[in-house]
Write a protein that holds these residues in place. Sequence first.
Motif, PDB file in Angstrom:
ATOM      1  N   GLU A   1       0.830  -1.203   0.000  1.00  0.00           N
ATOM      2  CA  GLU A   1       0.000   0.000   0.000  1.00  0.00           C
ATOM      3  C   GLU A   1       0.865   1.254   0.000  1.00  0.00           C
ATOM      4  OE1 GLU A   1      -3.441   2.240   2.678  1.00  0.00           O
ATOM      5  OE2 GLU A   1      -3.047   0.097   2.984  1.00  0.00           O
ATOM      6  N   ALA A   2       1.944   1.251   0.773  1.00  0.00           N
ATOM      7  CA  ALA A   2       2.832   2.415   0.816  1.00  0.00           C
ATOM      8  C   ALA A   2       3.468   2.654  -0.552  1.00  0.00           C
ATOM      9  CB  ALA A   2       3.902   2.217   1.880  1.00  0.00           C
ATOM     10  N   ARG A   3       3.871   1.584  -1.240  1.00  0.00           N
ATOM     11  CA  ARG A   3       4.486   1.739  -2.560  1.00  0.00           C
ATOM     12  C   ARG A   3       3.469   2.255  -3.581  1.00  0.00           C
ATOM     13  NH1 ARG A   3       6.554  -3.337  -1.164  1.00  0.00           N
ATOM     14  NH2 ARG A   3       5.317  -4.396  -2.778  1.00  0.00           N
ATOM     15  N   LEU A   4       2.240   1.739  -3.502  1.00  0.00           N
ATOM     16  CA  LEU A   4       1.192   2.195  -4.408  1.00  0.00           C
ATOM     17  C   LEU A   4       0.860   3.663  -4.168  1.00  0.00           C
ATOM     18  CD1 LEU A   4      -1.109  -0.951  -4.352  1.00  0.00           C
ATOM     19  CD2 LEU A   4      -0.191   0.102  -6.434  1.00  0.00           C
ATOM     20  N   ARG A   5       0.728   4.035  -2.916  1.00  0.00           N
ATOM     21  CA  ARG A   5       0.427   5.432  -2.608  1.00  0.00           C
ATOM     22  C   ARG A   5       1.548   6.361  -3.087  1.00  0.00           C
ATOM     23  NH1 ARG A   5      -4.052   6.272   0.259  1.00  0.00           N
ATOM     24  NH2 ARG A   5      -4.926   4.562   1.528  1.00  0.00           N
ATOM     25  N   HIS A   6       2.775   5.918  -2.922  1.00  0.00           N
ATOM     26  CA  HIS A   6       3.909   6.726  -3.391  1.00  0.00           C
ATOM     27  C   HIS A   6       3.840   6.890  -4.911  1.00  0.00           C
ATOM     28  CE1 HIS A   6       8.079   7.534  -4.701  1.00  0.00           C
ATOM     29  NE2 HIS A   6       8.169   8.200  -3.550  1.00  0.00           N
ATOM     30  N   LYS A   7       3.545   5.795  -5.600  1.00  0.00           N
ATOM     31  CA  LYS A   7       3.453   5.843  -7.068  1.00  0.00           C
ATOM     32  C   LYS A   7       2.330   6.768  -7.513  1.00  0.00           C
ATOM     33  CE  LYS A   7       3.155   2.763 -11.104  1.00  0.00           C
ATOM     34  NZ  LYS A   7       3.051   1.351 -11.561  1.00  0.00           N
ATOM     35  N   ILE A   8       1.165   6.650  -6.851  1.00  0.00           N
ATOM     36  CA  ILE A   8       0.015   7.495  -7.190  1.00  0.00           C
ATOM     37  C   ILE A   8       0.307   8.963  -6.898  1.00  0.00           C
ATOM     38  CG2 ILE A   8      -2.373   8.027  -6.525  1.00  0.00           C
ATOM     39  CD1 ILE A   8      -2.713   4.953  -6.031  1.00  0.00           C
ATOM     40  N   ASP A   9       0.897   9.222  -5.743  1.00  0.00           N
ATOM     41  CA  ASP A   9       1.130  10.600  -5.317  1.00  0.00           C
ATOM     42  C   ASP A   9       2.203  11.309  -6.145  1.00  0.00           C
ATOM     43  OD1 ASP A   9      -0.797  10.341  -3.405  1.00  0.00           O
ATOM     44  OD2 ASP A   9       0.597  10.035  -1.733  1.00  0.00           O
TER      45      ASP A   9
END
Length: 350
Positions: free
Chosen positions: A21-29
């Motif tokens: 989730e942290a990696r996905l949020r970083h990618k999205i942000d």
Amino acid sequence: MNDNTRFHLPAIEAIADLALEARLRHKIDHKTKPQGALGQLETLALQLGLIQRTESPALHDPQMVVFAADHGIAAEGVSAYPQAVTVQMVGNMLAGGAAINVFARQHGFALQVVDAGVAAELPAHPRLQARKIAMGTNNICLEAAMSRLEAQAALMAGMQVVQALPGNVVAFGEMGIANTSPAALLLARLTGASIMDATGRGTGLDDPQLRHKQAVLARALLWHPATEPFDAVGELAALGGFEIAMMAGAMLQAASERRVVLVDGFIAGAAALVAQALAPAVRDYLVFCHRSAETGHRLLLSCLEARPLLELDLRLGEGTGALLAWPLVQSAANFLNEMASFESAGVSEK
């Protein structure tokens, strides 16, 4: 479920993965946009990545399954249409003429119709799966809609339908005259909502007809006291429909296979309530596609803490709302996979 039969639910894993989730949020942000600027699509992209356990979700071979069944409570005059319309509309779907056929062709979904319990013998057809549990349910005002064994058989049939499907995206729809009545009853029983709040106009009842429907459903709910201790299969057997039960089983199986599940309107939402009562982790895999014009659907979505993608005043069923939302699901995956980051595009961040 306190059941000694051989009926078993599939194992469903929660999608929670803090590191992913942290990696996905970083990618999205870090896409070339202000944080949160794609709104609900960002939440959906995160959900897709967690379902598929990847930072680059891919959607392929989407499937549309329409479950059809009849309802004994139709004898109480709770629908504006006669029960014969169920089999007629199934024929229309098999001939390719229904709204769901149009949208399935438009969006590239393979479509199958499942006879879960239509009150007629249906001729064989390449797009029809014959999984009839019975010739419609019993009249809920007089007896349980189905036996416990029939409820279990319907759940298992839904699981088997999904097991045979390719792809990693499934959308579910339904056809069944009077099926807003069992959906409203299940909403009332599973959430504690009042019959007045749960019951809507269905296929287009006028005010006197709506009051009659509400009175009929209030009587039906009193006829079937709540199970103690709570028993989701027992409530489904008492109040449900074969297409609702089969759809709930299909949702459970799809979640166990980590497929994305596109949830249509009020009837599909009732199936989702049943599926969640049986296995709470199924909720992670459900994408709620629209908020229908049916009175109870807004309440149902609130109880599921679901924010739907569309609100178009639809009240057709068949899975139409699920397919209309499909381009948004695709867009969520596509921006996550294809949109440049600030770093790759050489764009300055705030």
